[in-house]
Design a protein around this motif. Structure first.
Motif, PDB file in Angstrom:
ATOM      1  N   MET A  46       0.852  -1.199   0.000  1.00 31.19           N
ATOM      2  CA  MET A  46       0.000   0.000   0.000  1.00 31.19           C
ATOM      3  C   MET A  46       0.888   1.249   0.000  1.00 31.19           C
ATOM      4  O   MET A  46       1.802   1.367   0.808  1.00 31.19           O
ATOM      5  N   ASP A  47       0.649   2.200  -0.959  1.00 30.97           N
ATOM      6  CA  ASP A  47       1.501   3.385  -1.009  1.00 30.97           C
ATOM      7  C   ASP A  47       1.160   4.328   0.136  1.00 30.97           C
ATOM      8  O   ASP A  47       0.166   4.164   0.862  1.00 30.97           O
ATOM      9  N   THR A  48       2.020   5.365   0.304  1.00 30.32           N
ATOM     10  CA  THR A  48       1.900   6.280   1.452  1.00 30.32           C
ATOM     11  C   THR A  48       0.552   6.984   1.480  1.00 30.32           C
ATOM     12  O   THR A  48      -0.082   7.105   2.532  1.00 30.32           O
ATOM     13  N   MET A  49       0.071   7.436   0.296  1.00 34.19           N
ATOM     14  CA  MET A  49      -1.188   8.179   0.247  1.00 34.19           C
ATOM     15  C   MET A  49      -2.363   7.295   0.677  1.00 34.19           C
ATOM     16  O   MET A  49      -3.240   7.727   1.430  1.00 34.19           O
ATOM     17  N   LYS A  50      -2.384   6.036   0.208  1.00 33.33           N
ATOM     18  CA  LYS A  50      -3.482   5.131   0.573  1.00 33.33           C
ATOM     19  C   LYS A  50      -3.445   4.808   2.066  1.00 33.33           C
ATOM     20  O   LYS A  50      -4.472   4.721   2.729  1.00 33.33           O
ATOM     21  N   LEU A  51      -2.205   4.655   2.581  1.00 33.56           N
ATOM     22  CA  LEU A  51      -2.064   4.382   4.008  1.00 33.56           C
ATOM     23  C   LEU A  51      -2.543   5.561   4.840  1.00 33.56           C
ATOM     24  O   LEU A  51      -3.275   5.399   5.827  1.00 33.56           O
ATOM     25  N   ASP A  52      -2.163   6.769   4.418  1.00 33.27           N
ATOM     26  CA  ASP A  52      -2.599   7.974   5.117  1.00 33.27           C
ATOM     27  C   ASP A  52      -4.109   8.134   5.041  1.00 33.27           C
ATOM     28  O   ASP A  52      -4.755   8.564   6.006  1.00 33.27           O
ATOM     29  N   ALA A  53      -4.695   7.793   3.895  1.00 33.05           N
ATOM     30  CA  ALA A  53      -6.149   7.902   3.722  1.00 33.05           C
ATOM     31  C   ALA A  53      -6.871   6.956   4.671  1.00 33.05           C
ATOM     32  O   ALA A  53      -7.878   7.320   5.300  1.00 33.05           O
ATOM     33  N   ALA A  54      -6.358   5.737   4.806  1.00 34.56           N
ATOM     34  CA  ALA A  54      -6.965   4.761   5.716  1.00 34.56           C
ATOM     35  C   ALA A  54      -6.850   5.229   7.166  1.00 34.56           C
ATOM     36  O   ALA A  54      -7.813   5.148   7.947  1.00 34.56           O
ATOM     37  N   ASN A  55      -5.657   5.730   7.537  1.00 35.71           N
ATOM     38  CA  ASN A  55      -5.455   6.235   8.887  1.00 35.71           C
ATOM     39  C   ASN A  55      -6.347   7.446   9.160  1.00 35.71           C
ATOM     40  O   ASN A  55      -6.896   7.599  10.249  1.00 35.71           O
ATOM     41  N   TYR A  56      -6.455   8.321   8.141  1.00 36.51           N
ATOM     42  CA  TYR A  56      -7.271   9.530   8.289  1.00 36.51           C
ATOM     43  C   TYR A  56      -8.721   9.137   8.573  1.00 36.51           C
ATOM     44  O   TYR A  56      -9.372   9.708   9.463  1.00 36.51           O
ATOM     45  N   LYS A  57      -9.243   8.167   7.816  1.00 32.55           N
ATOM     46  CA  LYS A  57     -10.639   7.742   8.009  1.00 32.55           C
ATOM     47  C   LYS A  57     -10.841   7.167   9.409  1.00 32.55           C
ATOM     48  O   LYS A  57     -11.837   7.482  10.080  1.00 32.55           O
ATOM     49  N   ASP A  58      -9.891   6.332   9.865  1.00 36.16           N
ATOM     50  CA  ASP A  58     -10.010   5.747  11.199  1.00 36.16           C
ATOM     51  C   ASP A  58      -9.978   6.832  12.278  1.00 36.16           C
ATOM     52  O   ASP A  58     -10.754   6.794  13.248  1.00 36.16           O
ATOM     53  N   LEU A  59      -9.062   7.809  12.111  1.00 34.30           N
ATOM     54  CA  LEU A  59      -8.958   8.890  13.093  1.00 34.30           C
ATOM     55  C   LEU A  59     -10.212   9.755  13.101  1.00 34.30           C
ATOM     56  O   LEU A  59     -10.698  10.170  14.163  1.00 34.30           O
ATOM     57  N   LEU A  60     -10.747  10.037  11.900  1.00 39.36           N
ATOM     58  CA  LEU A  60     -11.959  10.853  11.796  1.00 39.36           C
ATOM     59  C   LEU A  60     -13.139  10.154  12.486  1.00 39.36           C
ATOM     60  O   LEU A  60     -13.882  10.785  13.250  1.00 39.36           O
ATOM     61  N   ARG A  61     -13.287   8.855  12.192  1.00 35.12           N
ATOM     62  CA  ARG A  61     -14.383   8.107  12.817  1.00 35.12           C
ATOM     63  C   ARG A  61     -14.237   8.117  14.347  1.00 35.12           C
ATOM     64  O   ARG A  61     -15.199   8.358  15.085  1.00 35.12           O
ATOM     65  N   HIS A  62     -13.000   7.889  14.790  1.00 39.68           N
ATOM     66  CA  HIS A  62     -12.765   7.837  16.235  1.00 39.68           C
ATOM     67  C   HIS A  62     -13.048   9.188  16.896  1.00 39.68           C
ATOM     68  O   HIS A  62     -13.611   9.262  17.999  1.00 39.68           O
ATOM     69  N   TYR A  63     -12.645  10.278  16.221  1.00 39.27           N
ATOM     70  CA  TYR A  63     -12.854  11.597  16.806  1.00 39.27           C
ATOM     71  C   TYR A  63     -14.342  11.950  16.850  1.00 39.27           C
ATOM     72  O   TYR A  63     -14.824  12.530  17.833  1.00 39.27           O
ATOM     73  N   ILE A  64     -15.087  11.616  15.774  1.00 38.02           N
ATOM     74  CA  ILE A  64     -16.528  11.891  15.752  1.00 38.02           C
ATOM     75  C   ILE A  64     -17.224  11.179  16.904  1.00 38.02           C
ATOM     76  O   ILE A  64     -18.143  11.705  17.541  1.00 38.02           O
ATOM     77  N   GLU A  65     -16.754   9.982  17.196  1.00 32.70           N
ATOM     78  CA  GLU A  65     -17.398   9.176  18.242  1.00 32.70           C
ATOM     79  C   GLU A  65     -16.956   9.584  19.655  1.00 32.70           C
ATOM     80  O   GLU A  65     -17.752   9.518  20.602  1.00 32.70           O
ATOM     81  N   THR A  66     -15.677  10.024  19.803  1.00 30.52           N
ATOM     82  CA  THR A  66     -15.142  10.247  21.168  1.00 30.52           C
ATOM     83  C   THR A  66     -14.691  11.673  21.451  1.00 30.52           C
ATOM     84  O   THR A  66     -14.614  12.066  22.621  1.00 30.52           O
ATOM     85  N   GLN A  67     -14.338  12.431  20.409  1.00 30.71           N
ATOM     86  CA  GLN A  67     -13.765  13.789  20.554  1.00 30.71           C
ATOM     87  C   GLN A  67     -12.551  13.804  21.503  1.00 30.71           C
ATOM     88  O   GLN A  67     -12.355  14.751  22.277  1.00 30.71           O
ATOM     89  N   ASP A  68     -11.695  12.794  21.450  1.00 33.45           N
ATOM     90  CA  ASP A  68     -10.552  12.768  22.353  1.00 33.45           C
ATOM     91  C   ASP A  68      -9.310  13.406  21.701  1.00 33.45           C
ATOM     92  O   ASP A  68      -9.233  13.596  20.494  1.00 33.45           O
TER      93      ASP A  68
END
Length: 334
Positions: free
Chosen positions: A1-23
């Motif tokens: 997986m290239d850097t951009m795809k990896l960052d996109a996956a991480n970004y989505k996980d972080l966004l979901r986590h922040y929406i749910e927890t705001q931590d």
């Protein structure tokens, strides 16, 4: 997986986590991803697109109006990204130019350096301060084998690196002239031919050249359209403008320069300057020549070097410590 795809996956996980927890941990993760975006030169609109895609994956039924708002933000970021990229390019060019000017200023200081000579019976004071990094004014002393002194004061109408190059050319031209050509009219005639052949017609150079002969206290001088200086007569405590005419250097190769002469008595002074002195301003008010001379008169009892420094400090304070033009002042006191 290239850097951009990896960052996109991480970004989505972080966004979901922040929406749910705001931590704070999610915000820290976003900060780290932003550094990766900068490192990989990801444009603002690409980040917005990544955000849109992450939202669509997290909320596939996201209502239509919100999606339109994100489309609007995308268009805004495209324009912003282009403008920001152009700004960055200009900033890099400005930094590079400042670096080049700094190098040029250092070279100018080295190339145009001239020492204040010791001349029997003559006290010399000189100060030359550029308004910016590069000095458009120029002065030079040449001591003859017979003890005489050649003094050049010049001003290039035009600033920056081209002016500095012109001054270097003039300085080395003068240094190449043989001893017997030190008379003011000969010096200006020779320089005029050099400038006429080598300098762009849009750049004008004015010069005052003088020769002091200590054996008979004679002051010989010629001018090429330069700012007139002043004579100070110690016996009468009066100033008189130096009256001399001559065409600016390089206008015509056929021009002949007239030479003038004056005998100096003890206490007499010659004041040579550039228009940065006579065109000082206090706010919107131009300083009159009489005010310059009054300041010199107040310090006439002092050594010449102290005089020029006190005159400069006076007008520097008057202008709020911000020079509008290069400032060069030379005083020759018998």
């Amino acid at each position: 997986m290239d850097t951009m795809k990896l960052d996109a996956a991480n970004y989505k996980d972080l966004l979901r986590h922040y929406i749910e927890t705001q931590d704070e941990q999610s915000l820290y993760g976003a900060e780290q991803i932003s550094k990766s975006f900068i490192k990989n030169n990801i444009l603002p609109e690409e980040i917005v697109s990544l955000h849109n895609q992450a939202l669509a994956d997290i909320y596939p039924d996201l209502f239509e109006d919100f999606q339109r708002s994100m489309d609007f933000l995308m268009e805004l970021m495209i324009s912003y990204g282009l403008a920001h990229q152009e700004f960055q390019n200009l900033r890099e060019q400005q930094i590079e130019l400042k670096s080049e000017i700094s190098v040029a200023a250092g070279m100018q200081e080295t190339l145009l350096a001239t020492s204040k000579p010791e001349i029997n019976g003559l006290d010399i004071g000189v100060i030359s301060v550029p308004a910016h990094q590069l000095n458009g004014d120029y002065y030079h002393f040449i001591k003859g084998e017979d003890g005489s002194l050649g003094i050049a004061v010049a001003d290039v109408i035009g600033k920056g690196i081209p002016a500095a190059l012109c001054m270097s050319m003039i300085k080395y031209s003068m240094d190449s002239f043989p001893e017997e050509t030190m008379s003011p009219r000969t010096i200006l005639g020779n320089l005029n031919r050099v400038v006429e052949r080598n300098v762009d017609p849009s750049m004008f150079i004015t010069m005052f050249y003088a020769q002091y002969k200590p054996k008979d206290c004679k002051f010989l001088y010629s001018t090429a359209g330069h700012e007139p200086g002043f004579f100070y007569c110690a016996e009468t405590d009066t100033f008189k403008e130096i009256e001399a005419k001559g065409l600016v250097l390089g206008v015509s190769k056929e021009v002949k320069y007239k030479q003038y002469e004056r005998t100096m008595q003890d206490g007499d002074m010659i004041i040579l300057l550039t228009d940065g002195v006579t065109e000082c301003r206090q706010g919107d008010r131009f300083i009159e020549s009489e005010e310059v001379l009054d300041v010199i008169r107040q310090h006439v009892h002092l050594p010449a070097q102290e005089m020029v420094e006190l005159v400069y400090k006076y007008f520097e304070r008057l202008q709020g410590f911000h020079l509008r033009d290069d400032f060069t002042l030379i005083i020759l006191k018998k």
